[in-house]
Write a protein that holds these residues in place. Structure first.
Motif, PDB file in Angstrom:
ATOM      1  N   GLU A   1     -18.101 -13.194  17.640  1.00  0.00           N
ATOM      2  CA  GLU A   1     -18.281 -13.580  19.045  1.00  0.00           C
ATOM      3  C   GLU A   1     -17.273 -12.906  19.970  1.00  0.00           C
ATOM      4  N   LYS A   2     -16.152 -12.456  19.434  1.00  0.00           N
ATOM      5  CA  LYS A   2     -15.188 -11.722  20.262  1.00  0.00           C
ATOM      6  C   LYS A   2     -15.761 -10.365  20.674  1.00  0.00           C
ATOM      7  N   ASN A   3     -16.794  -9.927  19.978  1.00  0.00           N
ATOM      8  CA  ASN A   3     -17.442  -8.646  20.266  1.00  0.00           C
ATOM      9  C   ASN A   3     -18.676  -8.830  21.172  1.00  0.00           C
ATOM     10  N   TRP A   4     -18.904 -10.023  21.673  1.00  0.00           N
ATOM     11  CA  TRP A   4     -20.064 -10.297  22.527  1.00  0.00           C
ATOM     12  C   TRP A   4     -19.628 -10.408  23.974  1.00  0.00           C
ATOM     13  N   GLN A   5     -20.529 -10.016  24.870  1.00  0.00           N
ATOM     14  CA  GLN A   5     -20.308 -10.230  26.290  1.00  0.00           C
ATOM     15  C   GLN A   5     -21.639 -10.501  26.976  1.00  0.00           C
ATOM     16  N   PRO A   6     -21.646 -11.396  27.957  1.00  0.00           N
ATOM     17  CA  PRO A   6     -22.887 -11.681  28.682  1.00  0.00           C
ATOM     18  C   PRO A   6     -23.113 -10.622  29.768  1.00  0.00           C
ATOM     19  N   LEU A   7     -24.308 -10.052  29.806  1.00  0.00           N
ATOM     20  CA  LEU A   7     -24.658  -9.054  30.806  1.00  0.00           C
ATOM     21  C   LEU A   7     -26.038  -9.346  31.386  1.00  0.00           C
ATOM     22  N   CYS A   8     -26.270  -8.873  32.609  1.00  0.00           N
ATOM     23  CA  CYS A   8     -27.625  -8.908  33.150  1.00  0.00           C
ATOM     24  C   CYS A   8     -28.367  -7.707  32.540  1.00  0.00           C
ATOM     25  N   LYS A   9     -29.671  -7.697  32.627  1.00  0.00           N
ATOM     26  CA  LYS A   9     -30.457  -6.627  32.018  1.00  0.00           C
ATOM     27  C   LYS A   9     -30.078  -5.262  32.584  1.00  0.00           C
ATOM     28  N   SER A  10     -29.855  -5.201  33.885  1.00  0.00           N
ATOM     29  CA  SER A  10     -29.515  -3.933  34.529  1.00  0.00           C
ATOM     30  C   SER A  10     -28.204  -3.355  33.969  1.00  0.00           C
ATOM     31  N   CYS A  11     -27.176  -4.181  33.882  1.00  0.00           N
ATOM     32  CA  CYS A  11     -25.884  -3.726  33.341  1.00  0.00           C
ATOM     33  C   CYS A  11     -26.008  -3.347  31.865  1.00  0.00           C
ATOM     34  N   HIS A  12     -26.778  -4.128  31.112  1.00  0.00           N
ATOM     35  CA  HIS A  12     -26.959  -3.827  29.693  1.00  0.00           C
ATOM     36  C   HIS A  12     -27.676  -2.491  29.500  1.00  0.00           C
ATOM     37  N   ASP A  13     -28.721  -2.256  30.278  1.00  0.00           N
ATOM     38  CA  ASP A  13     -29.452  -0.996  30.165  1.00  0.00           C
ATOM     39  C   ASP A  13     -28.561   0.189  30.521  1.00  0.00           C
ATOM     40  N   HIS A  14     -27.739   0.035  31.554  1.00  0.00           N
ATOM     41  CA  HIS A  14     -26.835   1.114  31.950  1.00  0.00           C
ATOM     42  C   HIS A  14     -25.804   1.383  30.856  1.00  0.00           C
ATOM     43  N   LYS A  15     -25.235   0.332  30.302  1.00  0.00           N
ATOM     44  CA  LYS A  15     -24.234   0.487  29.235  1.00  0.00           C
ATOM     45  C   LYS A  15     -24.852   1.148  28.006  1.00  0.00           C
ATOM     46  N   THR A  16     -26.031   0.701  27.615  1.00  0.00           N
ATOM     47  CA  THR A  16     -26.699   1.241  26.432  1.00  0.00           C
ATOM     48  C   THR A  16     -27.068   2.713  26.630  1.00  0.00           C
ATOM     49  N   MET A  17     -27.588   3.055  27.809  1.00  0.00           N
ATOM     50  CA  MET A  17     -27.951   4.443  28.082  1.00  0.00           C
ATOM     51  C   MET A  17     -26.714   5.338  28.010  1.00  0.00           C
ATOM     52  N   THR A  18     -25.606   4.870  28.540  1.00  0.00           N
ATOM     53  CA  THR A  18     -24.377   5.654  28.525  1.00  0.00           C
ATOM     54  C   THR A  18     -23.885   5.860  27.099  1.00  0.00           C
ATOM     55  N   GLU A  19     -23.910   4.812  26.289  1.00  0.00           N
ATOM     56  CA  GLU A  19     -23.450   4.919  24.901  1.00  0.00           C
ATOM     57  C   GLU A  19     -24.341   5.834  24.082  1.00  0.00           C
ATOM     58  N   ASP A  20     -25.643   5.693  24.223  1.00  0.00           N
ATOM     59  CA  ASP A  20     -26.572   6.465  23.403  1.00  0.00           C
ATOM     60  C   ASP A  20     -26.533   7.953  23.713  1.00  0.00           C
ATOM     61  N   ARG A  21     -25.938   8.316  24.830  1.00  0.00           N
ATOM     62  CA  ARG A  21     -25.864   9.717  25.211  1.00  0.00           C
ATOM     63  C   ARG A  21     -24.807  10.470  24.403  1.00  0.00           C
ATOM     64  N   TYR A  22     -23.837   9.788  23.846  1.00  0.00           N
ATOM     65  CA  TYR A  22     -22.723  10.441  23.183  1.00  0.00           C
ATOM     66  C   TYR A  22     -22.825  10.336  21.665  1.00  0.00           C
ATOM     67  N   TRP A  23     -22.401  11.385  20.983  1.00  0.00           N
ATOM     68  CA  TRP A  23     -22.559  11.482  19.528  1.00  0.00           C
ATOM     69  C   TRP A  23     -21.784  10.418  18.778  1.00  0.00           C
ATOM     70  N   LYS A  24     -20.647   9.974  19.301  1.00  0.00           N
ATOM     71  CA  LYS A  24     -19.823   9.028  18.536  1.00  0.00           C
ATOM     72  C   LYS A  24     -20.506   7.685  18.326  1.00  0.00           C
ATOM     73  N   TYR A  25     -21.576   7.384  19.102  1.00  0.00           N
ATOM     74  CA  TYR A  25     -22.263   6.119  18.972  1.00  0.00           C
ATOM     75  C   TYR A  25     -23.509   6.220  18.084  1.00  0.00           C
ATOM     76  N   LYS A  26     -23.786   7.392  17.530  1.00  0.00           N
ATOM     77  CA  LYS A  26     -24.979   7.546  16.704  1.00  0.00           C
ATOM     78  C   LYS A  26     -24.781   6.845  15.359  1.00  0.00           C
ATOM     79  N   TYR A  27     -25.889   6.487  14.746  1.00  0.00           N
ATOM     80  CA  TYR A  27     -25.830   5.836  13.433  1.00  0.00           C
ATOM     81  C   TYR A  27     -25.333   6.805  12.402  1.00  0.00           C
TER      82      TYR A  27
END
Length: 119
Positions: A93-119
């Protein structure tokens, strides 16, 4: 009769052009077509839905919007550090944060753009 111009591939960061009406170039079509597991197989089943609902009751406001001085209801429980299948990180739960859909989509798009976040 003139043809419609080609459009950019929708995969983040891909500069290739594809025929009008297609979303991805050949390389990313294969990558995006069904390789992702279902939400249930990724850990977002009944147990997660219960935990998510309880967490959002305790933390009802989007933390990113709150930092900007706006009160927007949170609808998504985001993993601050992407868990990428790690169950310990997923349920921490220390790794969780509440976000609105707009903020979550922006954060996810930013992360997925960079190689360090790939599986």
């Amino acid at each position: 009769m003139p043809r419609r111009p080609q459009t950019p591939c929708k995969y983040p960061g891909c500069p290739r052009l594809v025929p009008y009406g297609r979303k991805y170039c050949d390389e990313h079509e294969r990558q995006c077509r069904g390789e992702r597991k279902s939400a249930m197989l990724r850990g977002y089943g009944r147990e997660w839905q219960k935990a998510r609902k309880f967490f959002l009751k305790r933390h009802p406001w989007c933390v990113r919007c709150k930092e900007k001085g706006r009160l927007v209801p949170a609808t998504v429980v985001d993993h601050i550090q992407p868990h990428r299948g790690d169950p310990d990180l997923f349920w921490d739960e220390k790794n969780w944060q509440p976000l609105c859909k707009s903020c979550h989509d922006h954060k996810t798009m930013t992360e997925d753009r960079y190689w360090k976040y790939k599986y």
